[in-house]
Structures are given as structure tokens and as C-alpha cells.
Design a protein around this motif. Structure first.
Motif: not given
Length: 343
Positions: A87-99
Motif C-alpha cells: 500500500g502507500p508509504e507511511p508519511g505519503s499524502i493522499v486524498g480519500g473518502a474519510g469524514g
């Protein structure tokens, strides 16, 4: 960074009836949830404030109906804290469906990496779902041609202010509909709209007709309701209605059950009315984001943002938005931008 054991979130306290109010929300401190094997743990930096959050409080929309006690859903910009192998590396910046919460646990399939271009907040607006919605609505659904007249409702909002500028850049006459003279001035002076009218004015229908002397070729509809009923008779033959949102109905007790005279208008003027979801165009997001960023860098497209600070500001921001109080992309900042992110 040490992981806390608890975090804060905002949930729906009770299902709204009529206009949204602060009593419909509740702030809680809860344990940081465990991460399933196929999910990532995110530390949210920005959370969006969007009309869709109100829609799912009322009923099923882009997701199932919200249940009292559940977190208000939103798009997020976040730092990856933990992820499954591959999966994505810890510390990387992503967009997502959160809350609306400090930490989110999200399936890996519901996040996407962010290219380090533009301001980080732009990845919620211009380079996020709002900008992409405006892009594909204008470029693909509207099938716009130079010289046509485009009317955009909710024209100072997160999607509307970008849609109108994209139409202007394509050579259209652009007329915005907003809820105030202040917003209209911004559309004309800062964003290059041909004209702008106030839907709350007693002369709204006459003002819109005067602004569209040759009729309306494309209506980019963000609000539905009575505004659409005013625009509908002005549509020219072979006009197109791009159905993007129905914010006029989100604070109603019940969903809309019909549209006045719409079928006859569609028939006699050979109109096309089409709804869409930005996810329909997922394989082309990258191309659209690069073009949107290039337009912004060249000065062809101006980004309007309203960034609030602190999770507690989110409920009031949504209430204000539904009352027509925001301009541009509305979001809440929960943490500083990561080091090294370009401005």
C-alpha cells in the motif's frame, strides 16, 4: 509521530427535519479505530464541507443514508500513518473518502496518491472532486461550443466558480446566479463572468432574462428547485441541462417529487438533460487535473477558497453554506501542510 489512543470526531446527533442546525451535530472523543488488513489509517489534514453531507443526513444519495451517531462523511486530504504491505508509504499524502474526524480508517481502494503540484488545499477543490466535477460537466456533459450562453447556478460555490471559468475559457458567454450582490461582484470582477444575477432579488426572473437576450444554451445546475424553474423557459432549442446538484432540496423535510413542466419543455425544444458522477470519468482524472493546474498557473482560472480552522468549525460552516454564505471551496484545516509541499 506517536499515535494517540483517542481522537475527536463530529457525528450526526439526530436526523434533521427542515433547516440544518447545530443540534443535529455532536462532537465526541473516541478511540482511534483499529486498521483492518485491507485498509489504511489516515491523519486528516483537511476535511471538506460539501452539500452532499447534508444530503446523506436526509436520505440515500452518493452513499447510503447516515444513521444517528455516525461520522459526517467528507473528502479528506491526509497523511498515511499505517498501510498494508504494497500500500502507500507511511508519511505519503493522499486524498480519500474519510469524514469529519482527526483520523480515518479507509479501504485502500478509496484513497488516491496526490501529485505534489499546487497548494495542498487545491486537491480538495480545483484538483479534487469539485474541480473535476466542473471540468467533466462542462467539457463532456455540456458539449459546449464557443459563443454559446452558459448559465451557472450556485456560481460562487466550490463547483460553480470553476465551471463558469472553464466555460468562459472555452469562449462562452457566462451568466452566474448567486445569492448576493457581493458574490455577483466577485464573479464579474475576479472571474470574468459576463453577467451575474441575484436569485433573492424580487426582479430575479427579469434580470436573468435581460442577461440572456438570445436564450440559454447550457444550464449548469447546482441547485435545482425554483431557480431551475426560472431558467427552464429561457433555454434555447437544443439546449443542454447539466444536472450537478440539488442544494435547494437538501434542507427540505422530504425529497423533491417532480419538476414543473419539465417533460414538455424537453420535448418542444429538443433539450437534453443529463446527470453525472465525477467517478464516471475516473480513468481521465489525471489528464483533467494537469489541465486544471495549467489553467490556474497561467492565470486563466482563479481559485476561491474559504478555509476554516479546527474540527468544531465544520458544522457551522455547513449550515452557513446551505444558507448561501460561502464563496468558493469550503474546507476545514485540522493540521499544518506537510513540510516541502509546494505553494
Amino acid at each position: 509521530m506517536l499515535m494517540p489512543n483517542t481522537h475527536r470526531q463530529v457525528v450526526m446527533a439526530e436526523r434533521p427535519s427542515g433547516s440544518l442546525a447545530m443540534r443535529h451535530f455532536r462532537s465526541e472523543v473516541v478511540p482511534v479505530p483499529p486498521r483492518p488488513a485491507d485498509a489504511v489509517l489516515l491523519r486528516n489534514i483537511f476535511v471538506s464541507v460539501a452539500p452532499g453531507a447534508r444530503a446523506v443526513m436526509q436520505g440515500a444519495a452518493y452513499r447510503r443514508q447516515l444513521v444517528p451517531g455516525e461520522v459526517i462523511p467528507s473528502s479528506v486530504i491526509a497523511e498515511v500513518m499505517a498501510a498494508p504491505p504494497g500500500g502507500p508509504e507511511p508519511g505519503s499524502i493522499v486524498g480519500g473518502a474519510g469524514g469529519w474526524q482527526e483520523y480515518s480508517v479507509v479501504p485502500t481502494s478509496e484513497i488516491w496518491p496526490l501529485e505534489r503540484v499546487g497548494e495542498l488545499s487545491h486537491h480538495l477543490g480545483l484538483l479534487g472532486r469539485n474541480g473535476l466535477t466542473a471540468y467533466f460537466g462542462i467539457r463532456e456533459v455540456a458539449q459546449l461550443r464557443a459563443g454559446e450562453t452558459v448559465v451557472v447556478s450556485g456560481a460562487a460555490g466550490g463547483v460553480g466558480h470553476i465551471a463558469g471559468q472553464l466555460a468562459r475559457a472555452a469562449g462562452a458567454r457566462v451568466v452566474g446566479i448567486t445569492s448576493s450582490a457581493e458574490k455577483n461582484e466577485i464573479l464579474r470582477r475576479q472571474l470574468g463572468y459576463t453577467a451575474a444575477v441575484d436569485r433573492r432579488s424580487s426582479s430575479f426572473a427579469d434580470d436573468l432574462r435581460a442577461a440572456c437576450p438570445a436564450g440559454v444554451d447550457v444550464y449548469f445546475d447546482n441547485v435545482g428547485g425554483p431557480v431551475r424553474e426560472v431558467v427552464l423557459p429561457l433555454l434555447a432549442r437544443h439546449g443542454r441541462i447539466v444536472c450537478c446538484g440539488v442544494t435547494a432540496h437538501y434542507d427540505a423535510d422530504r425529497p423533491p417529487v417532480g419538476m414543473t413542466d419539465i417533460a414538455m419543455q424537453l420535448i418542444v425544444k429538443s433539450l437534453r438533460m443529463q446527470g453525472f458522477l465525477v467517478a464516471d470519468y475516473l480513468p481521465r482524472w489525471g489528464t483533467a487535473q494537469r489541465e486544471l493546474h495549467a489553467l490556474q498557473k497561467s492565470g486563466e482560472l482563479t481559485v476561491l477558497e474559504d478555509i476554516r480552522d479546527g474540527l468544531d468549525s465544520a458544522p457551522g460552516a455547513l449550515i452557513e453554506m446551505l444558507a448561501g454564505g460561502n464563496i468558493g471551496q469550503l474546507a476545514v484545516r485540522l493540521a499544518p501542510d506537510p513540510a516541502g509541499w509546494p505553494s
